[in-house]
Design an enzyme around this catalytic site. Structure first.
Site, PDB file in Angstrom:
ATOM      1  N   GLY A  13      -8.399 -15.404  14.485  1.00  0.00           N
ATOM      2  CA  GLY A  13      -7.360 -16.284  15.408  1.00  0.00           C
ATOM      3  C   GLY A  13      -8.375 -17.493  15.802  1.00  0.00           C
ATOM      4  N   ASP A  33     -17.711  -9.852  17.276  1.00  0.00           N
ATOM      5  CA  ASP A  33     -16.302  -9.320  17.185  1.00  0.00           C
ATOM      6  C   ASP A  33     -16.538  -7.610  16.778  1.00  0.00           C
ATOM      7  OD1 ASP A  33     -13.478 -10.583  16.329  1.00  0.00           O
ATOM      8  OD2 ASP A  33     -13.489  -8.538  16.117  1.00  0.00           O
ATOM      9  N   TYR A 151      -2.380  -7.125  31.180  1.00  0.00           N
ATOM     10  CA  TYR A 151      -3.117  -8.194  30.291  1.00  0.00           C
ATOM     11  C   TYR A 151      -2.879  -9.255  31.289  1.00  0.00           C
ATOM     12  CZ  TYR A 151      -3.021 -11.819  26.968  1.00  0.00           C
ATOM     13  OH  TYR A 151      -3.514 -12.918  26.117  1.00  0.00           O
ATOM     14  N   ILE A 184       0.517 -19.133  20.588  1.00  0.00           N
ATOM     15  CA  ILE A 184      -0.369 -19.655  19.466  1.00  0.00           C
ATOM     16  C   ILE A 184      -0.213 -18.655  18.123  1.00  0.00           C
ATOM     17  CG2 ILE A 184      -2.873 -20.254  18.873  1.00  0.00           C
ATOM     18  CD1 ILE A 184      -1.671 -21.733  21.306  1.00  0.00           C
ATOM     19  N   GLU A 185      -0.071 -19.255  16.946  1.00  0.00           N
ATOM     20  CA  GLU A 185       0.187 -18.226  15.829  1.00  0.00           C
ATOM     21  C   GLU A 185      -1.228 -17.677  15.524  1.00  0.00           C
ATOM     22  OE1 GLU A 185       2.622 -18.358  12.732  1.00  0.00           O
ATOM     23  OE2 GLU A 185       3.769 -20.276  13.209  1.00  0.00           O
ATOM     24  N   THR A 186      -1.411 -16.480  15.821  1.00  0.00           N
ATOM     25  CA  THR A 186      -2.486 -15.550  15.368  1.00  0.00           C
ATOM     26  C   THR A 186      -2.198 -14.265  15.170  1.00  0.00           C
ATOM     27  OG1 THR A 186      -2.934 -14.786  17.539  1.00  0.00           O
ATOM     28  CG2 THR A 186      -3.957 -17.017  16.996  1.00  0.00           C
ATOM     29  N   PRO A 187      -2.969 -13.374  14.621  1.00  0.00           N
ATOM     30  CA  PRO A 187      -2.344 -12.142  14.234  1.00  0.00           C
ATOM     31  C   PRO A 187      -2.065 -11.530  15.697  1.00  0.00           C
ATOM     32  CG  PRO A 187      -4.422 -12.477  13.002  1.00  0.00           C
ATOM     33  CD  PRO A 187      -4.303 -13.776  13.959  1.00  0.00           C
ATOM     34  N   MET A 188      -2.843 -11.871  16.649  1.00  0.00           N
ATOM     35  CA  MET A 188      -2.238 -11.148  18.060  1.00  0.00           C
ATOM     36  C   MET A 188      -0.747 -11.530  18.382  1.00  0.00           C
ATOM     37  SD  MET A 188      -3.923 -11.742  21.833  1.00  0.00           S
ATOM     38  CE  MET A 188      -5.239 -10.448  21.767  1.00  0.00           C
TER      39      MET A 188
HETATM   40  N1  LIG Z   1      -2.245 -15.570  20.434  1.00  0.00           N
HETATM   41  C1  LIG Z   1      -1.599 -16.045  21.534  1.00  0.00           C
HETATM   42  O1  LIG Z   1      -0.413 -16.524  21.671  1.00  0.00           O
HETATM   43  C2  LIG Z   1      -2.551 -15.939  22.890  1.00  0.00           C
HETATM   44  C3  LIG Z   1      -2.006 -16.477  24.118  1.00  0.00           C
HETATM   45  C4  LIG Z   1      -2.685 -16.411  25.033  1.00  0.00           C
HETATM   46  C5  LIG Z   1      -3.895 -16.056  25.070  1.00  0.00           C
HETATM   47  N2  LIG Z   1      -4.494 -15.361  23.974  1.00  0.00           N
HETATM   48  C6  LIG Z   1      -5.928 -15.044  24.089  1.00  0.00           C
HETATM   49  O2  LIG Z   1      -6.740 -15.567  23.011  1.00  0.00           O
HETATM   50  C7  LIG Z   1      -8.002 -14.682  22.603  1.00  0.00           C
HETATM   51  C8  LIG Z   1      -7.746 -14.725  21.164  1.00  0.00           C
HETATM   52  O3  LIG Z   1      -6.835 -14.283  20.639  1.00  0.00           O
HETATM   53  P1  LIG Z   1      -6.035 -14.537  19.454  1.00  0.00           P
HETATM   54  O4  LIG Z   1      -4.663 -14.780  19.476  1.00  0.00           O
HETATM   55  O5  LIG Z   1      -7.100 -15.078  18.373  1.00  0.00           O
HETATM   56  O6  LIG Z   1      -6.117 -12.674  18.875  1.00  0.00           O
HETATM   57  P2  LIG Z   1      -6.540 -11.923  17.642  1.00  0.00           P
HETATM   58  O7  LIG Z   1      -6.151 -10.521  17.705  1.00  0.00           O
HETATM   59  O8  LIG Z   1      -6.544 -12.751  16.118  1.00  0.00           O
HETATM   60  O9  LIG Z   1      -8.163 -12.234  17.751  1.00  0.00           O
HETATM   61  C9  LIG Z   1      -8.917 -11.329  18.871  1.00  0.00           C
HETATM   62  C10 LIG Z   1     -10.185 -10.910  18.386  1.00  0.00           C
HETATM   63  O10 LIG Z   1     -10.830 -10.040  19.361  1.00  0.00           O
HETATM   64  C11 LIG Z   1     -11.553  -9.043  18.538  1.00  0.00           C
HETATM   65  N3  LIG Z   1     -11.513  -8.015  19.633  1.00  0.00           N
HETATM   66  C12 LIG Z   1     -10.720  -7.113  20.280  1.00  0.00           C
HETATM   67  N4  LIG Z   1     -11.473  -6.299  21.132  1.00  0.00           N
HETATM   68  C13 LIG Z   1     -12.572  -6.381  20.987  1.00  0.00           C
HETATM   69  C14 LIG Z   1     -13.723  -5.867  21.865  1.00  0.00           C
HETATM   70  N5  LIG Z   1     -13.666  -4.786  22.520  1.00  0.00           N
HETATM   71  N6  LIG Z   1     -14.943  -6.387  21.453  1.00  0.00           N
HETATM   72  C15 LIG Z   1     -15.083  -7.316  20.482  1.00  0.00           C
HETATM   73  N7  LIG Z   1     -14.225  -8.375  19.963  1.00  0.00           N
HETATM   74  C16 LIG Z   1     -12.900  -7.660  20.169  1.00  0.00           C
HETATM   75  C17 LIG Z   1     -10.523  -8.463  17.604  1.00  0.00           C
HETATM   76  O11 LIG Z   1     -11.218  -7.718  16.661  1.00  0.00           O
HETATM   77  C18 LIG Z   1     -10.251  -9.813  17.094  1.00  0.00           C
HETATM   78  O12 LIG Z   1     -11.037 -10.265  15.946  1.00  0.00           O
HETATM   79  C19 LIG Z   1      -7.676 -13.607  23.328  1.00  0.00           C
HETATM   80  O13 LIG Z   1      -8.289 -13.308  24.536  1.00  0.00           O
HETATM   81  C20 LIG Z   1      -6.150 -13.363  23.693  1.00  0.00           C
HETATM   82  O14 LIG Z   1      -5.671 -12.645  24.824  1.00  0.00           O
HETATM   83  C21 LIG Z   1      -3.710 -15.446  22.839  1.00  0.00           C
END
Ligand SMILES: NC(=O)c1ccc[n+]([C@@H]2O[C@H](COP(=O)([O-])OP(=O)(O)OC[C@H]3O[C@@H](n4cnc5c(N)ncnc54)[C@H](O)[C@@H]3O)[C@@H](O)[C@H]2O)c1
Length: 247
Positions: A13, A33, A151, A184-188
């Site tokens: 992501g 990671d 969260y 945001i378009e990510t796996p999460m």
């Molecule tokens: N995607 C969204 O819509 C969105 C919106 C708001 C905030 N966020 C925040 O953005 C950030 C990135 O999220 P993303 O959407 O890229 O998600 P994602 O799941 O694609 O990536 C998150 C990464 O964090 C790693 N991770 C999880 N727990 C961990 C740990 N304990 N130690 C080390 N690494 C760890 C995962 O392995 C993964 O590679 C996150 O903090 C998320 O909360 C995401």
């Protein structure tokens, strides 16, 4: 000028896109990671493209593991000048069903994990008289979101921590800002849609002012600017990258 950057959550992501953007402008990047295979592959791809990049498998909630990973980055790349904390987890649970253990886990990764990472790198930035810190928080902590209390609370803590450090280190050449992403378009983001926790994408997008969700590239572009020389007078700010959309 090439800087030394550490990016957590760099296996997927936003963290992945941010590490790619920083490497593309010439920074030496350590990708951290929990998913070791993902960051190994990502770092190898950056090296194949001519960048200097290393991978470290680390759980950000494990303080000694974080300190060891930062030490490796420092030894192999140099003193840390840029830190981006994107590692995070989410959970959708009714407030009354959040167990104390699950609450603690959320705080341990999202908030205390950020604390460990920042404490590990600030001494390098103080010694160098220059630093750029960007935390990735969440628009949900600005607007509130149902069934995400742990969260949202953890990300609210990240925003507050960011503001506190911005003031504490403002006189030392270190800027500290947060990006609270929107949708945001990510796996999460795909996980709760796939599990039915959130409505299908096409329904969600009817509420999006721009008619689209954000991308990791949108986040990486803003983050890379905050990590630049030119962003030196921006600190303590929440740089909202959300397309005008609060869920
Ligand atoms: N995607 C969204 O819509 C969105 C919106 C708001 C905030 N966020 C925040 O953005 C950030 C990135 O999220 P993303 O959407 O890229 O998600 P994602 O799941 O694609 O990536 C998150 C990464 O964090 C790693 N991770 C999880 N727990 C961990 C740990 N304990 N130690 C080390 N690494 C760890 C995962 O392995 C993964 O590679 C996150 O903090 C998320 O909360 C995401």
């Amino acid at each position: 000028m090439s800087r030394v950057a550490v990016v957590t959550g760099a296996g997927s992501g936003m963290g992945l896109a941010i590490s790619q953007h920083l490497a593309a402008r010439g920074d030496r990047v350590a990708l951290l990671d929990l998913n070791g295979a993902a960051v190994e592959e990502a770092a190898q791809r950056l090296r194949d493209g001519g960048a200097e990049a290393i991978a470290c498998q680390v759980d950000v909630s494990d303080r000694s593991a974080v300190l060891a990973a930062i030490e490796t980055a420092r030894r192999e790349l140099g003193p840390i000048e840029i830190m981006v904390t994107s590692a995070g987890i989410e959970a959708f649970v009714d407030f009354l069903d959040i167990s104390p253990e699950d609450w603690d886990k959320m705080m341990a990764v999202n908030l205390t994990g950020t604390f460990h990472c920042l404490q590990a790198v600030v001494p390098d930035m103080l010694a160098g008289g220059w630093g750029r810190i960007v935390t990735i928080s969440s628009s949900s902590a600005q607007s509130g979101t149902k069934r995400m209390a742990s969260y949202v609370a953890s990300k609210g803590g990240v925003i507050a921590l960011t503001k506190a450090l911005a003031i504490e280190y403002a006189a030392h050449g270190i800027t500290v800002n947060t990006i609270p992403p929107g949708f945001i378009e990510t796996p999460m983001m795909h996980r709760p849609i796939d599990s039915g926790e959130l409505p299908p994408m096409k329904d969600l997008l009817t509420r999006a002012p721009m008619g689209r969700s954000g991308t990791s590239e949108d986040i990486a572009a803003a983050c890379t600017f905050l990590c630049s020389e030119e962003a030196g007078y921006i600190t303590g700010q929440q740089i909202n990258v959300n397309g005008g959309w609060y869920l």
